[in-house]
Design a protein around this motif. Structure first.
Motif, mmCIF file in Angstrom:
data_model
loop_
_atom_site.group_PDB
_atom_site.id
_atom_site.type_symbol
_atom_site.label_atom_id
_atom_site.label_comp_id
_atom_site.label_asym_id
_atom_site.label_seq_id
_atom_site.Cartn_x
_atom_site.Cartn_y
_atom_site.Cartn_z
ATOM 1 N N TRP A 58 0.872 -1.234 0.064
ATOM 2 C CA TRP A 58 -0.100 0.034 -0.071
ATOM 3 C C TRP A 58 0.814 1.272 0.113
ATOM 4 O O TRP A 58 0.713 2.389 -0.680
ATOM 5 C CB TRP A 58 -1.014 0.166 1.347
ATOM 6 C CG TRP A 58 -1.687 1.344 1.123
ATOM 7 C CD1 TRP A 58 -1.633 2.240 2.470
ATOM 8 C CD2 TRP A 58 -2.712 1.919 0.449
ATOM 9 N NE1 TRP A 58 -2.516 3.192 2.177
ATOM 10 C CE2 TRP A 58 -3.057 3.060 1.062
ATOM 11 C CE3 TRP A 58 -3.100 1.632 -0.892
ATOM 12 C CZ2 TRP A 58 -3.815 4.044 0.176
ATOM 13 C CZ3 TRP A 58 -3.882 2.291 -1.626
ATOM 14 C CH2 TRP A 58 -4.295 3.542 -0.763
ATOM 15 N N CYS A 61 2.229 2.036 -3.383
ATOM 16 C CA CYS A 61 1.056 2.459 -4.123
ATOM 17 C C CYS A 61 1.023 4.123 -4.136
ATOM 18 O O CYS A 61 1.029 5.074 -4.796
ATOM 19 C CB CYS A 61 -0.307 1.987 -3.895
ATOM 20 S SG CYS A 61 -0.740 0.400 -4.517
ATOM 21 N N GLN A 62 1.047 4.686 -2.646
ATOM 22 C CA GLN A 62 1.245 5.850 -2.216
ATOM 23 C C GLN A 62 2.667 6.512 -3.015
ATOM 24 O O GLN A 62 2.314 7.923 -3.486
ATOM 25 C CB GLN A 62 1.372 6.079 -0.922
ATOM 26 C CG GLN A 62 0.033 5.817 -0.242
ATOM 27 C CD GLN A 62 0.212 5.913 1.470
ATOM 28 O OE1 GLN A 62 0.712 5.091 2.081
ATOM 29 N NE2 GLN A 62 -0.384 6.882 1.948
ATOM 30 N N ARG A 65 2.080 7.122 -6.655
ATOM 31 C CA ARG A 65 0.988 8.264 -6.769
ATOM 32 C C ARG A 65 1.682 9.433 -6.642
ATOM 33 O O ARG A 65 0.893 10.529 -6.652
ATOM 34 C CB ARG A 65 -0.182 7.896 -6.468
ATOM 35 C CG ARG A 65 -0.899 6.558 -6.888
ATOM 36 C CD ARG A 65 -2.316 6.375 -5.668
ATOM 37 N NE ARG A 65 -2.945 5.083 -6.388
ATOM 38 C CZ ARG A 65 -3.898 4.698 -5.465
ATOM 39 N NH1 ARG A 65 -4.160 4.978 -4.386
ATOM 40 N NH2 ARG A 65 -4.485 3.591 -6.079
ATOM 41 N N GLU A 199 1.798 4.545 -11.774
ATOM 42 C CA GLU A 199 0.990 3.540 -11.738
ATOM 43 C C GLU A 199 0.648 2.983 -13.190
ATOM 44 O O GLU A 199 0.745 3.509 -14.153
ATOM 45 C CB GLU A 199 -0.341 4.413 -11.427
ATOM 46 C CG GLU A 199 -0.659 4.745 -10.070
ATOM 47 C CD GLU A 199 -1.930 5.287 -9.817
ATOM 48 O OE1 GLU A 199 -2.793 4.754 -9.171
ATOM 49 O OE2 GLU A 199 -2.119 6.692 -10.009
ATOM 50 N N VAL A 221 3.743 0.466 -9.565
ATOM 51 C CA VAL A 221 2.732 -0.690 -9.120
ATOM 52 C C VAL A 221 1.884 -0.983 -10.691
ATOM 53 O O VAL A 221 1.780 -0.085 -11.297
ATOM 54 C CB VAL A 221 1.708 -0.311 -8.013
ATOM 55 C CG1 VAL A 221 2.483 -0.143 -6.750
ATOM 56 C CG2 VAL A 221 0.900 0.901 -8.420
ATOM 57 N N SER A 223 -1.605 -3.574 -11.863
ATOM 58 C CA SER A 223 -2.441 -4.500 -11.588
ATOM 59 C C SER A 223 -3.906 -4.228 -12.276
ATOM 60 O O SER A 223 -3.971 -3.441 -13.041
ATOM 61 C CB SER A 223 -2.913 -4.155 -10.028
ATOM 62 O OG SER A 223 -3.308 -2.708 -9.720
ATOM 63 N N SER A 226 -7.316 -1.145 -8.997
ATOM 64 C CA SER A 226 -6.721 -0.271 -7.920
ATOM 65 C C SER A 226 -7.221 -0.915 -6.578
ATOM 66 O O SER A 226 -8.080 -1.616 -6.361
ATOM 67 C CB SER A 226 -7.277 1.245 -7.714
ATOM 68 O OG SER A 226 -8.643 1.189 -7.401
ATOM 69 N N ALA A 245 -4.122 -4.139 -1.437
ATOM 70 C CA ALA A 245 -2.976 -4.267 -1.956
ATOM 71 C C ALA A 245 -1.929 -5.359 -1.681
ATOM 72 O O ALA A 245 -1.289 -5.697 -2.737
ATOM 73 C CB ALA A 245 -2.170 -2.899 -1.431
ATOM 74 N N THR A 251 3.407 -5.161 -6.841
ATOM 75 C CA THR A 251 4.538 -4.468 -6.618
ATOM 76 C C THR A 251 5.692 -4.996 -7.634
ATOM 77 O O THR A 251 5.239 -6.224 -8.113
ATOM 78 C CB THR A 251 5.178 -4.784 -5.275
ATOM 79 O OG1 THR A 251 5.590 -6.132 -5.171
ATOM 80 C CG2 THR A 251 4.457 -4.107 -4.182
#
Length: 320
Positions: A58, A61-62, A65, A199, A221, A223, A226, A245, A251
């Protein structure tokens, strides 16, 4: 102004104190604060190392972004010369979420395509936050067709939360456009190198990333959905995004194990946003390496190898 993520609050506090001391010294030359500021810098460096030595999915992900991360436009301006943008899909209009055109990479003629999110409020709205509409994917198809016709390698830079899900996009054939773009990636007989720079969300990313080689930045990331979307579907609670996540295996490190990604590009300590120049240089070196690997293959071999790669994908699990 530095933008700190939620988990970076301890770092923000220490770096803020160091900056306050230096600001006070700038207004009063008699103050000697360098020793205290240097101690705070060392403490901030230690905190930064601790935070980034084992990021959870997670948190990755942050980081992926982060608004200050270098975007497609930054990579094109830094790595490519003689860039000539091409606009429109010759059917409906131009999609500013997708940029692409002819360029030279290390004096090699190429076609470059990528998602652009924008870097401030005005440009993000103009670029639709990197979420492409059907005309964006049809523009990419047009560019890949041209690359195939003239024997030019294709470089794609992927950074999108996903394709735009609006009513107009659906009316103009969003899913068909994504499918055609993915199909075109598999059909062209020139090298196609893709890099996930932030992303890689859902079919909107797959439409550009179905290449001979897929490289991912260390904290990027990739996927099918989301974490928030996955959590909303599976648990009916978007706040379960951390668990989602973990489950999505999104990842770069997991995707290397699964055989989805081919290379991981190291990022500067603290993420690409802390040293954009170093991150862009690393991406450029990887693109050069991958294009060199593919340069001796015929068109028939490229298509055959690409086909085998995607037909066998999923045969290897995380335990392999």
């Amino acid at each position: 102004m530095t933008h700190y993520l939620d988990f970076e609050r301890p770092l923000a506090e220490i770096e803020g104190k160091a900056e306050e001391l230096r600001a006070m010294a700038r207004t009063n030359e008699e103050m000697d604060i360098e020793q205290e500021a240097a101690a705070l810098d060392r403490k901030a460096s230690d905190i930064l190392k601790d935070l980034y030595k084992a990021l959870t999915p997670w948190r990755k992900c942050q980081v992926a972004r982060h608004p200050d991360r270098p975007h497609c436009k930054d990579y094109i301006e830094a790595l490519f010369t003689e860039y000539t943008p091409l606009a429109g899909d010759r059917s409906f209009g131009d999609d500013h979420a997708v940029m692409g055109g002819l360029a030279r990479f290390n004096d090699r003629p190429v076609v470059v395509i990528g998602h652009e999110k924008g870097n401030d409020t005005q440009s993000r709205i103009a670029r639709n936050f990197g979420m492409a509409r059907p005309e964006g994917y049809r523009k990419a198809i047009r560019l890949m067709d041209m690359a195939d016709r003239f024997g030019l390698p294709v470089v794609s830079l992927v950074d999108t939360p996903g394709a735009y899900p609006g009513k107009g996009a659906e009316e103009r054939g969003q899913s068909e456009a994504i499918a055609r773009s993915t199909e075109k990636c598999l059909q062209i007989s020139v090298p196609l190198v893709s890099v996930i720079i932030g992303e890689g969300g859902s079919g909107g990313a797959v439409a550009f990333a179905t290449g001979d080689r897929l490289a991912m930045l260390e904290h990027s990331v990739y996927s099918v959905i989301s974490p928030e979307g996955c959590a909303s579907i599976l648990w009916k609670d978007a706040e379960k995004m951390r668990e989602a996540a973990e489950a999505l295996r999104l990842t770069a490190q997991d995707l290397i194990k699964l055989g989805v990604a081919d290379r991981v590009i190291p990022e500067p300590l603290g993420g690409a946003h802390r040293d954009s120049d170093a991150a862009i240089t690393s991406v450029g070196s990887m693109i050069e390496t991958l294009l060199t690997e593919l340069s001796g293959l015929s068109g028939e071999d490229l298509v055959a190898q690409r086909r085998r790669k995607y037909l066998t994908m999923g045969a290897r699990g995380l335990a392999a």
